[in-house]
Design a protein around this motif. Structure first.
Motif, PDB file in Angstrom:
ATOM      1  N   ASP A   1      -9.090  74.689 -72.867  1.00  0.00           N
ATOM      2  CA  ASP A   1      -7.756  74.527 -73.431  1.00  0.00           C
ATOM      3  C   ASP A   1      -7.105  75.909 -73.567  1.00  0.00           C
ATOM      4  O   ASP A   1      -7.711  76.935 -73.243  1.00  0.00           O
ATOM      5  CB  ASP A   1      -7.798  73.806 -74.780  1.00  0.00           C
ATOM      6  N   GLU A   2      -5.870  75.921 -74.045  1.00  0.00           N
ATOM      7  CA  GLU A   2      -5.111  77.173 -74.143  1.00  0.00           C
ATOM      8  C   GLU A   2      -5.812  78.187 -75.040  1.00  0.00           C
ATOM      9  O   GLU A   2      -5.911  79.374 -74.704  1.00  0.00           O
ATOM     10  CB  GLU A   2      -3.712  76.888 -74.674  1.00  0.00           C
ATOM     11  N   LYS A   3      -6.310  77.739 -76.191  1.00  0.00           N
ATOM     12  CA  LYS A   3      -6.949  78.649 -77.132  1.00  0.00           C
ATOM     13  C   LYS A   3      -8.170  79.321 -76.524  1.00  0.00           C
ATOM     14  O   LYS A   3      -8.366  80.544 -76.657  1.00  0.00           O
ATOM     15  CB  LYS A   3      -7.350  77.892 -78.402  1.00  0.00           C
ATOM     16  N   ALA A   4      -9.007  78.543 -75.838  1.00  0.00           N
ATOM     17  CA  ALA A   4     -10.219  79.091 -75.224  1.00  0.00           C
ATOM     18  C   ALA A   4      -9.871  80.106 -74.142  1.00  0.00           C
ATOM     19  O   ALA A   4     -10.525  81.143 -74.000  1.00  0.00           O
ATOM     20  CB  ALA A   4     -11.071  77.963 -74.651  1.00  0.00           C
TER      21      ALA A   4
ATOM     22  N   ILE B   1      -7.054  81.957 -73.926  1.00  0.00           N
ATOM     23  CA  ILE B   1      -6.492  83.161 -74.543  1.00  0.00           C
ATOM     24  C   ILE B   1      -7.580  84.000 -75.201  1.00  0.00           C
ATOM     25  O   ILE B   1      -7.579  85.232 -75.111  1.00  0.00           O
ATOM     26  CB  ILE B   1      -5.398  82.780 -75.555  1.00  0.00           C
ATOM     27  N   ASN B   2      -8.538  83.342 -75.847  1.00  0.00           N
ATOM     28  CA  ASN B   2      -9.626  84.073 -76.506  1.00  0.00           C
ATOM     29  C   ASN B   2     -10.419  84.902 -75.498  1.00  0.00           C
ATOM     30  O   ASN B   2     -10.798  86.044 -75.777  1.00  0.00           O
ATOM     31  CB  ASN B   2     -10.558  83.101 -77.237  1.00  0.00           C
ATOM     32  N   GLN B   3     -10.678  84.330 -74.341  1.00  0.00           N
ATOM     33  CA  GLN B   3     -11.374  85.082 -73.286  1.00  0.00           C
ATOM     34  C   GLN B   3     -10.532  86.260 -72.807  1.00  0.00           C
ATOM     35  O   GLN B   3     -11.012  87.392 -72.689  1.00  0.00           O
ATOM     36  CB  GLN B   3     -11.669  84.170 -72.092  1.00  0.00           C
TER      37      GLN B   3
ATOM     38  N   LYS C   1      -8.082  87.908 -74.180  1.00  0.00           N
ATOM     39  CA  LYS C   1      -7.827  88.978 -75.139  1.00  0.00           C
ATOM     40  C   LYS C   1      -8.986  89.969 -75.217  1.00  0.00           C
ATOM     41  O   LYS C   1      -8.787  91.137 -75.538  1.00  0.00           O
ATOM     42  CB  LYS C   1      -7.549  88.381 -76.517  1.00  0.00           C
TER      43      LYS C   1
ATOM     44  N   ILE D   1       0.037  80.459 -69.072  1.00  0.00           N
ATOM     45  CA  ILE D   1      -0.433  80.778 -70.424  1.00  0.00           C
ATOM     46  C   ILE D   1      -0.665  82.277 -70.570  1.00  0.00           C
ATOM     47  O   ILE D   1      -0.286  82.891 -71.561  1.00  0.00           O
ATOM     48  CB  ILE D   1      -1.727  79.993 -70.733  1.00  0.00           C
TER      49      ILE D   1
ATOM     50  N   GLN E   1       1.185  85.757 -72.834  1.00  0.00           N
ATOM     51  CA  GLN E   1       0.440  86.723 -73.644  1.00  0.00           C
ATOM     52  C   GLN E   1       0.560  88.143 -73.081  1.00  0.00           C
ATOM     53  O   GLN E   1      -0.179  89.040 -73.474  1.00  0.00           O
ATOM     54  CB  GLN E   1      -1.041  86.320 -73.681  1.00  0.00           C
TER      55      GLN E   1
END
Length: 259
Positions: free
Chosen positions: A25-28, A30-32, A34, A61, A65
């Motif tokens: 998903d988007e959160k996973a 972005i976490n990678q 960053k 996505i 960022q």
């Protein structure tokens, strides 16, 4: 700064792959991204049937960022219409570089009903993009960076890189090489590339990867064509008290040698 501008202004650029199979998903995602954002010039977004997120969605996505994506497009999975639409959609989003791949044939698909497409050869699609770049009525992609892939091997003294010359003539701006752990083979290969003067018009990305275990090193040696994992690498991993740390050390040594 984009990957495209980095190629023009830097002597050495760094990119990294995301583990797209874990980006559910988007959160996973972005976490990678960053984690590596401040250390790379761009983040590569691969294109595989095993990945839950489409590469085009992942690129969108990342752009939000302020992370520059290198989009991978497989000709295996799309007909010409879909390739053209995905490409134009990517440029509209702000993507400035993509690696165009033929894609490996799917022999036994884990998904029912999946078929290989192979409607448009990679070289043909590269030429299509290159033609658009020359069209002054489409300034959006005039500086778009076209990428290709290539496999490293130990060439003979009289080897001429005809395949890579063909990719250059089709508009390729940069070539990403298959991961290779044999630095002697890599050195010989790149010496031939330099001698051919391809480096005057094409940038080359050398792929490196930290090995987490000797088992994976053996698997890569046996299953990834062109990975070329020397026995000494496997021995170092076997003898290490902390294989993951040793894998990072080996990768860092190779990076220093490449620079």
């Amino acid at each position: 700064m984009t990957f495209a501008s980095s190629l023009k202004t830097k002597d050495f650029v760094v990119t990294a792959h995301l583990n797209m199979t874990e980006a559910k998903d988007e959160k996973a995602l972005i976490n990678q991204a960053k984690i590596i954002k401040d250390y790379v010039d761009a983040v590569q977004v691969t294109d595989s049937i095993q990945e839950p997120l489409a590469g085009l969605a992942a690129a969108a996505i990342l752009l939000k960022q302020d992370i520059d994506p290198i989009l991978h497009l497989n000709c295996r999975d799309r007909n010409r219409i879909a390739l053209q639409q995905d490409f134009m959609g990517a440029t509209a989003l702000g993507v400035t570089s993509a690696i165009i791949r033929r894609g490996k044939k799917i022999l036994k698909s884990p998904k029912v009903g999946i078929k290989n497409v192979f409607d448009t050869p990679a070289l043909e699609f590269m030429s299509y993009i290159n033609g658009l770049k020359q069209d002054q009525s489409i300034p959006l992609i005039s500086d778009f960076q076209i990428g290709a892939n290539a496999e490293i091997f130990d060439p003979e003294d009289d080897w001429i890189p005809k395949n890579l010359i063909g990719k250059r003539d089709s508009g390729t701006n940069f070539v990403q090489l298959q991961v290779c752990f044999d630095m002697d083979v890599l050195r010989n290969y790149m010496n031939k590339i330099v001698a051919s003067k391809l480096t005057h018009s094409v940038n080359f990305i050398i792929s490196l990867s930290p090995l987490p275990s000797s088992d994976l090193a053996r698997w890569m040696k046996d299953n990834i064509k062109g990975a070329l994992v020397p026995d000494i690498i496997i021995e170092r991993m076997d003898q290490a008290s902390d294989p993951q740390q040793e894998g990072l050390k080996i990768c860092a040594e190779m990076l220093q040698e490449v620079q």
